[in-house]
Design a protein around this motif. Sequence first.
Motif, PDB file in Angstrom:
ATOM      1  N   UNK A 508       0.824  -1.204   0.000  1.00  0.00           N
ATOM      2  CA  UNK A 508       0.000   0.000   0.000  1.00  0.00           C
ATOM      3  C   UNK A 508       0.860   1.257   0.000  1.00  0.00           C
ATOM      4  N   UNK A 509       1.988   1.178   0.670  1.00  0.00           N
ATOM      5  CA  UNK A 509       2.916   2.309   0.637  1.00  0.00           C
ATOM      6  C   UNK A 509       3.447   2.533  -0.782  1.00  0.00           C
ATOM      7  N   UNK A 510       3.781   1.459  -1.481  1.00  0.00           N
ATOM      8  CA  UNK A 510       4.267   1.570  -2.861  1.00  0.00           C
ATOM      9  C   UNK A 510       3.180   2.160  -3.760  1.00  0.00           C
ATOM     10  N   UNK A 511       1.960   1.713  -3.554  1.00  0.00           N
ATOM     11  CA  UNK A 511       0.858   2.258  -4.358  1.00  0.00           C
ATOM     12  C   UNK A 511       0.657   3.751  -4.083  1.00  0.00           C
ATOM     13  N   UNK A 512       0.844   4.128  -2.810  1.00  0.00           N
ATOM     14  CA  UNK A 512       0.711   5.547  -2.456  1.00  0.00           C
ATOM     15  C   UNK A 512       1.790   6.363  -3.143  1.00  0.00           C
ATOM     16  N   UNK A 513       3.024   5.848  -3.147  1.00  0.00           N
ATOM     17  CA  UNK A 513       4.130   6.523  -3.820  1.00  0.00           C
ATOM     18  C   UNK A 513       3.837   6.643  -5.318  1.00  0.00           C
ATOM     19  N   UNK A 514       3.349   5.529  -5.909  1.00  0.00           N
ATOM     20  CA  UNK A 514       3.025   5.544  -7.337  1.00  0.00           C
ATOM     21  C   UNK A 514       1.937   6.577  -7.639  1.00  0.00           C
ATOM     22  N   UNK A 515       0.894   6.597  -6.805  1.00  0.00           N
ATOM     23  CA  UNK A 515      -0.227   7.518  -7.047  1.00  0.00           C
ATOM     24  C   UNK A 515       0.203   8.979  -6.890  1.00  0.00           C
ATOM     25  N   UNK A 516       1.070   9.225  -5.869  1.00  0.00           N
ATOM     26  CA  UNK A 516       1.485  10.606  -5.595  1.00  0.00           C
ATOM     27  C   UNK A 516       2.315  11.181  -6.734  1.00  0.00           C
ATOM     28  N   UNK A 517       3.118  10.392  -7.417  1.00  0.00           N
ATOM     29  CA  UNK A 517       3.995  10.948  -8.451  1.00  0.00           C
ATOM     30  C   UNK A 517       3.767  10.358  -9.822  1.00  0.00           C
ATOM     31  N   UNK A 518       2.556   9.848 -10.076  1.00  0.00           N
ATOM     32  CA  UNK A 518       2.314   9.150 -11.338  1.00  0.00           C
ATOM     33  C   UNK A 518       2.494  10.051 -12.555  1.00  0.00           C
ATOM     34  N   UNK A 519       2.382  11.356 -12.370  1.00  0.00           N
ATOM     35  CA  UNK A 519       2.532  12.271 -13.511  1.00  0.00           C
ATOM     36  C   UNK A 519       4.006  12.564 -13.821  1.00  0.00           C
ATOM     37  N   UNK A 520       4.877  12.325 -12.835  1.00  0.00           N
ATOM     38  CA  UNK A 520       6.269  12.731 -12.998  1.00  0.00           C
ATOM     39  C   UNK A 520       7.251  11.553 -13.101  1.00  0.00           C
ATOM     40  N   UNK A 521       6.804  10.355 -12.763  1.00  0.00           N
ATOM     41  CA  UNK A 521       7.739   9.230 -12.784  1.00  0.00           C
ATOM     42  C   UNK A 521       8.224   8.952 -14.207  1.00  0.00           C
ATOM     43  N   UNK A 522       9.487   8.572 -14.309  1.00  0.00           N
ATOM     44  CA  UNK A 522      10.024   8.155 -15.602  1.00  0.00           C
ATOM     45  C   UNK A 522       9.408   6.816 -15.986  1.00  0.00           C
ATOM     46  N   UNK A 523       9.447   6.453 -17.275  1.00  0.00           N
ATOM     47  CA  UNK A 523       8.867   5.166 -17.692  1.00  0.00           C
ATOM     48  C   UNK A 523       9.447   3.971 -16.918  1.00  0.00           C
ATOM     49  N   UNK A 524      10.783   4.009 -16.667  1.00  0.00           N
ATOM     50  CA  UNK A 524      11.411   2.887 -15.960  1.00  0.00           C
ATOM     51  C   UNK A 524      10.877   2.773 -14.538  1.00  0.00           C
ATOM     52  N   UNK A 525      10.842   3.914 -13.807  1.00  0.00           N
ATOM     53  CA  UNK A 525      10.351   3.873 -12.435  1.00  0.00           C
ATOM     54  C   UNK A 525       8.851   3.596 -12.397  1.00  0.00           C
ATOM     55  N   UNK A 526       8.119   4.139 -13.394  1.00  0.00           N
ATOM     56  CA  UNK A 526       6.666   3.893 -13.504  1.00  0.00           C
ATOM     57  C   UNK A 526       6.411   2.384 -13.607  1.00  0.00           C
TER      58      UNK A 526
END
Length: 957
Positions: A508-526
């Motif tokens: 759930x923490x990982x999902x929160x991190x993903x949701x918080x920065x989904x607009x800015x993450x690079x394709x690899x990190x996404x």
Amino acid sequence: MALWTMILRKMANNKWLQLNLWFGLTVCVALFSSMPLYSDAILQRTLIKELQQTQSESSVYPGFIRVSTTNSSSTMDNKTMEAIERADQFAKSIPGRMGLESLSFYQQRFTQLMKVYGADASELEKKQQKTVGAIKSLSGMEKRVRLIEGRMPVDRSDGIFEALVTQGFLFKAKRDLGEELVAETTDDKRDKFRVIPVGIVETDPKADPYLPYLTSEVSDGFLIPFAQFEREFTKGGKTRVAEMEWRYALNYEQMKFGSVDQYIKADKDIRRYYKGRVGVAEFDIPSSSTVNSFQGKQDKLDVMLLSLYCPVMLMLAFYLYMAANLIIERQKTDISVLRSRGASRLQIMTAYTMESLLLGLGALAVGPFLGVQFTKWLGAANGFLEFVNRSALPVSFTSSAYNVAVIAVCGAIVLILIPAFLATRVSIVGQKQQMARLTKMSFWHKTGLDLVLVSLAVYLLHNFNNRQEDLKRLALDSAALQVDPLLFLMPALFALGGGLLVLRVYPWFIRLVFWAGRRWWSPALYHTLIQISRSSGQYLTIKVFLIMTVATGLFSANAARTINDNMESKIEYAVGGDIALSTRWENDAPLPSSYSQGQSSQTDAAVTTEAKRVQYTEPPFEPYQKLEGVETAAKVFKKEKARYSTGNTSGSTTLFGIDTMAFGKTAWMKSGLLDYHINGYLNLIAPDPKAVLISRSLAEAAKVKPGDPIRVSWDGLDQAQFTVYGIIDYWPSWNPLPSGTDKEDEKAEQPKLIVGHLATIQNRLAVEPYEVWLKLKEGVSNQLIYDQLTEKKLPVTGFRDAKKELIESKNDPFRMAINGVMTLGFVISMLISFFGFLLFWVLTLSGRTLQYGVLRAMGIPFIQIIGMLISEQLLTSGAAVVIGVIIGNLISEMFVPLFEMSFSTQDQVPPFDIVRQLSDYVQLYSIVGIMLTIGLLILGYRLSRIRIAQALKLGEE
């Protein structure tokens, strides 16, 4: 045959996986087999060492046995003769009963005491002669005594006994060699025996180094040939045989720990047989108490070893389960195809069972030998991750070790068959569905095992804390290190439960991190964040694996360091310096009154001694300072029952007299016990000869503060006035805690202390014996000091060696078990974690070859693929390490303080302290860092070798 062919082909196709599984099984066998091997070996060595210590302390051979019995019969009738013969036969069976070889044996016989006088003595001389002695015999007499004058006696048939005598007895008899003596019984019969002393003897220690015949033990009497004594007295009955004695020197080095019960039983049988059978019996078996102390030790040590091994056993279980699960994951498609083509679950499980049995037999072939090596490593452990060149443990294979190894293999096989059993329940359709997404909740979280384990550990912790408070309040102290096995099991349970609990919320923490920065993450990190959040179950095992390794490693380091440091500090504080000596002082004290003078004489002597003060002559101190290897020496005067008075308050105190400069250079003091460094206090009182330091207990009881005067005296001396300069809580070798008997009294006074200048105390009060404390130069052997003390014949009456006591403490089997098993467990955990880490990620990488091929085809550069791999490692393995560090520090804070219960609070000075050493953290982080770095390099290399074009051809997208 077809089944075996299929099994062998399948194993060959997965040889690296099978090799990893075999490695885990082998380590499991080695670990389990090392438990009984270590238990037997360390107790065996400790037993022999303690027996040898008995010899060095009491100068008695450890295998010595003496059985002596009187003869309660007044006549030598047939019944008495038969009883003596049976006693002889039983004595001959003693070595066999104890299971030890007899190195030496002799027996003695004694008649009743007789009046001895010259054959030509007048009636007046007979009345005045007070010499008494017995006729005695010694088996093997010719080999055991040394003639200093005369000749050996011969067996005569004319009624005259030729005998050997000691110089002192011949002097008492007032006759010379060759002059006939008469030995007359004192009973009603008044039997008379004609005896001619033909030789004077003394002890010959060279004749038998194990069992020398000591003429000084029974020096009054006539020693005649053994055969003659048996014929004339034991069987002839010419006079009563009053006493019989049998002595053995058994080869104690043959004693095995496993035969301790046999030795104890034989000891009891000997005492039971001779007690009252012939007469009053006496027994001297010096090794009896030592051997008896080992009864039950193995059970306690086995329980402790089992608890110490628990964390690494959990690690091995995870490793085996993970390796088996990874193998099954690769073969699930094959299993589902076999099931769809009509193969039964029993047939599939049979194949996997045979495969596991082959691996298990291979582990049994190698594991026990590795277990022997583990045991040797355990014996060399001197602390956590510390090894010394200690003599090798006497390790040998035993049936119990192999039985334990077989049980371990069977348990491991059952464990690794669980994934195969679960896989046989899934059809080919279900298998494809499971492969689509791995978000299914794990069995551990479904059953709430994490909550159960944490709750159990917290409940046990609460109980232990209550117990610890009871021990402190009631002063229920143990005399030696007694570590509760649960103290090692609870942290492992908490680490496992805590790790699973954190990993329950981590996705759930990982999902929160993903949701918080989904607009800015690079394709690899996404991609990485999606992969981890959707396939959290895939990473669960490796993350728990790493959490357990790091958490238990930190706890092991802190626990071992705390136990070792507190035990060593206790010894060094109690001694005060490297060596503390008591010396003999010449004095004019009267000799103590003998008991025969009666109680009134003793009372008169005590009054006289008290009225007249004993005057002492101080021996030279310079020889101790000039001993080779001594860096500094200090005079330390201690007066336990001195008196103090200040204002309207007075009481008893311990008085220390020191030379401040020498004491500061010589004494050992743990930092943190005083408000300031000990040298600061010494510098404080150094300029003023009347300055003293007092304990806080004295300051509070007498309401004294720095600057106040205080008067000191003892034994009727005039009081001398001093000035208080400082207040202290601890001082080298002074115990500020009440004794065990005092603790029972709630109003018992706390011990008090005054520290002053030795020169002032000697000038204003009295000169009395002091101790000599020595500080040795770096690397100097204590044996060098012993040899010099002996060579220079310095009058030492008391001796404490901190280094020797530290070595004895480190050789304690329970402490060696803690250091050895914690070190070995940590090393094994790191090793299997490394292999498990590589195994997991190599298989994960190879299973995602197609995925990486698609990403490359979509235009993602190789450097970003590497970045994906690194970020995935950081968010899984790296996160697990961080969680492990947090949990490790947490369980150290929670559970390490409980080890205080393992120490006697009455004698635990300095107080129990939690010890953390930076080097332990550096070692742990270095090992984990190196493991992750090597793993990443290998994974990066394998990733660079992937042929993307071939991966795309194999795919279906």
